[in-house]
Design an enzyme around this catalytic site. Structure first.
Site, PDB file in Angstrom:
ATOM      1  N   ARG A  48      10.393  60.376  72.180  1.00  0.00           N
ATOM      2  CA  ARG A  48       9.947  59.670  73.385  1.00  0.00           C
ATOM      3  C   ARG A  48      10.665  58.332  73.525  1.00  0.00           C
ATOM      4  O   ARG A  48      10.996  57.906  74.630  1.00  0.00           O
ATOM      5  CB  ARG A  48       8.427  59.449  73.311  1.00  0.00           C
ATOM      6  CG  ARG A  48       7.829  58.667  74.459  1.00  0.00           C
ATOM      7  CD  ARG A  48       7.895  59.381  75.781  1.00  0.00           C
ATOM      8  NE  ARG A  48       7.473  60.769  75.691  1.00  0.00           N
ATOM      9  CZ  ARG A  48       7.523  61.631  76.700  1.00  0.00           C
ATOM     10  NH1 ARG A  48       8.003  61.254  77.880  1.00  0.00           N
ATOM     11  NH2 ARG A  48       7.123  62.890  76.547  1.00  0.00           N
ATOM     12  N   ASN A  94       1.915  59.789  68.068  1.00  0.00           N
ATOM     13  CA  ASN A  94       1.310  61.105  68.231  1.00  0.00           C
ATOM     14  C   ASN A  94       2.149  62.015  69.110  1.00  0.00           C
ATOM     15  O   ASN A  94       3.335  61.792  69.263  1.00  0.00           O
ATOM     16  CB  ASN A  94      -0.146  61.029  68.662  1.00  0.00           C
ATOM     17  CG  ASN A  94      -0.997  61.938  67.784  1.00  0.00           C
ATOM     18  OD1 ASN A  94      -0.822  63.154  67.792  1.00  0.00           O
ATOM     19  ND2 ASN A  94      -1.871  61.354  66.971  1.00  0.00           N
ATOM     20  N   HIS A 140       2.690  62.732  72.271  1.00  0.00           N
ATOM     21  CA  HIS A 140       3.549  62.218  73.347  1.00  0.00           C
ATOM     22  C   HIS A 140       4.732  61.443  72.771  1.00  0.00           C
ATOM     23  O   HIS A 140       5.844  61.510  73.299  1.00  0.00           O
ATOM     24  CB  HIS A 140       2.743  61.338  74.310  1.00  0.00           C
ATOM     25  CG  HIS A 140       3.425  61.098  75.616  1.00  0.00           C
ATOM     26  ND1 HIS A 140       4.139  59.956  75.884  1.00  0.00           N
ATOM     27  CD2 HIS A 140       3.521  61.878  76.733  1.00  0.00           C
ATOM     28  CE1 HIS A 140       4.634  60.031  77.115  1.00  0.00           C
ATOM     29  NE2 HIS A 140       4.276  61.181  77.650  1.00  0.00           N
ATOM     30  N   CYS A 141       4.511  60.725  71.681  1.00  0.00           N
ATOM     31  CA  CYS A 141       5.566  59.904  71.067  1.00  0.00           C
ATOM     32  C   CYS A 141       6.704  60.728  70.472  1.00  0.00           C
ATOM     33  O   CYS A 141       7.830  60.245  70.368  1.00  0.00           O
ATOM     34  CB  CYS A 141       4.990  59.039  69.948  1.00  0.00           C
ATOM     35  SG  CYS A 141       3.565  58.059  70.390  1.00  0.00           S
ATOM     36  N   ILE A 142       6.408  61.949  70.022  1.00  0.00           N
ATOM     37  CA  ILE A 142       7.436  62.753  69.337  1.00  0.00           C
ATOM     38  C   ILE A 142       8.100  63.760  70.271  1.00  0.00           C
ATOM     39  O   ILE A 142       8.886  64.596  69.825  1.00  0.00           O
ATOM     40  CB  ILE A 142       6.866  63.481  68.098  1.00  0.00           C
ATOM     41  CG1 ILE A 142       5.803  64.513  68.502  1.00  0.00           C
ATOM     42  CG2 ILE A 142       6.325  62.474  67.080  1.00  0.00           C
ATOM     43  CD1 ILE A 142       5.467  65.510  67.391  1.00  0.00           C
TER      44      ILE A 142
END
Length: 370
Positions: free
Chosen positions: A100, A358, A360-362
């Protein structure tokens, strides 16, 4: 497996000049990117637990959208064993696995053409509170992902992570002052100058500034852990009713802003409150498996910035983190109420949270354009 070691074509114009804009996450997607986790000073057991979790996330996304995963050459054989067979592995070097934040923001035009914005990256703060050093490989990730798709590249003169912005695809950008105005990102730029650059590169008109993100979020309060758009005119906010919890004043201040703003189309916002899990804390056993290095230490007893808002919208699916048996079902039902047309898929994601983010971040979506 393919190799993406060549740069994408660099443009000298700006997306807004060329009629390109960042679409909302609910726009059709042709792919989602992830990156292989391996840092032993961030992921316990040199990433073994995280890798298994990333495989489950990739599998959940793969039911709706093709998944690409950037993998350093040394880990390709291991990744082929762990990742589902439908995942396309691409040889890309990286310092860590936050697609992300290191991947491109893909912008589209009315004809459905895709191009990519390559932001500057300094590992969430550089030498002033950043999370690891060096980050030179991460700086090259976006260009390599764009090359894989054959998209031309805009190089934006701004340190920015994808997790620090959300858009509604209709002219509105939502972000946090805690991150975007932090002295460790773009200290020489004013708020007005940062907004001007976001107008240029995202083609947005209106900004919703929340003051802070989630308590103990080491990214300096990324918006994608705190609040997101569900559709035009609707947002989902991380929430607690516990007035003694350090998160409460943050969420309450955000709610006050959201209740008293309009989006780029002049709409008042409908606000959905998504309860926080926990509070959750890193255990002794979990911290033991992380080695010492240049990464931020993972300490037993440290509060984790767990949030159900850190989900991915990908075509007809919502892939969200399972974080706490006491609240997972409540979150799933709430998400189903907010997204009645979507399939809600929960993935046990504590392992990602232990590394500082989490689902969304990955992940980083590549819009279809058309």
């Amino acid at each position: 497996m393919t190799n993406a070691n060549v740069d994408a074509t660099q443009l000298t114009t700006k997306p807004s000049q060329d009629g390109f804009y960042m679409p909302a996450e609910w726009a059709a997607q042709q792919a989602v990117w992830m990156i292989w986790p391996y840092r032993p000073d961030n992921w316990r057991s040199a990433g073994a637990y995280a890798q298994a979790t990333f495989a489950k996330v990739a599998d959940a996304i793969g039911g709706a959208t093709p998944v690409y995963m950037g993998v350093p050459q040394a880990f390709l054989a291991e990744a082929q064993k762990v990742m589902p067979s439908h995942v396309t592995l691409v040889e890309i070097d990286s310092n860590d696995c936050w697609a992300r934040d290191t991947g491109p923001t893909v912008v589209v035009n009315a004809e459905g053409e895709c191009r990519g914005v390559d932001w500057g990256f300094n590992a969430w703060g550089g030498h002033n509170g950043g999370l690891y050093f060096p980050w030179d490989k991460d700086e090259q990730v976006a260009a390599q992902m764009l090359k894989q798709h054959g998209f031309a590249r805009y190089s934006a003169p701004l340190i920015l992570e994808g997790g620090s912005i959300h858009v509604d695809g209709e002219g509105t950008c939502m972000t946090t002052a805690e991150c975007l105005l932090n002295a460790n990102r773009n200290p020489d730029l004013t708020k007005e100058q940062i907004e001007a650059l976001l107008r240029d590169y995202l083609n947005v008109k209106q900004f919703i500034w929340l003051e802070e993100g989630v308590y103990m979020d080491e990214t300096d309060g990324h918006i994608d852990n705190m609040c997101c758009f569900a559709r035009p005119g609707e947002v989902v906010l991380h929430w607690t009713d516990d007035e003694t919890d350090p998160q409460y004043p943050r969420s309450k201040a955000a709610l006050d802003v959201l209740q008293n703003t309009v989006d780029a189309q002049g709409r008042k916002l409908k606000i959905h409150l998504l309860p926080q899990p926990g509070p959750l804390y890193c255990t002794e056993e979990e911290s033991k498996g992380v080695t010492e290095g240049t990464g931020v230490p993972r300490t037993a007893g440290e509060r984790l910035a767990g949030s159900y808002v850190n989900f991915l919208i990908t075509n007809d699916r919502i892939v969200f983190p399972l974080l706490d048996p006491a609240t997972d079902d409540i979150a799933a039902q709430k998400l189903q109420d907010i997204f009645p047309e979507h399939k809600i898929v929960g993935v046990p994601a504590r392992e990602i949270l232990l590394g500082g983010g989490n689902i969304h971040c990955i992940t980083q979506q590549i819009p279809s354009g058309k």
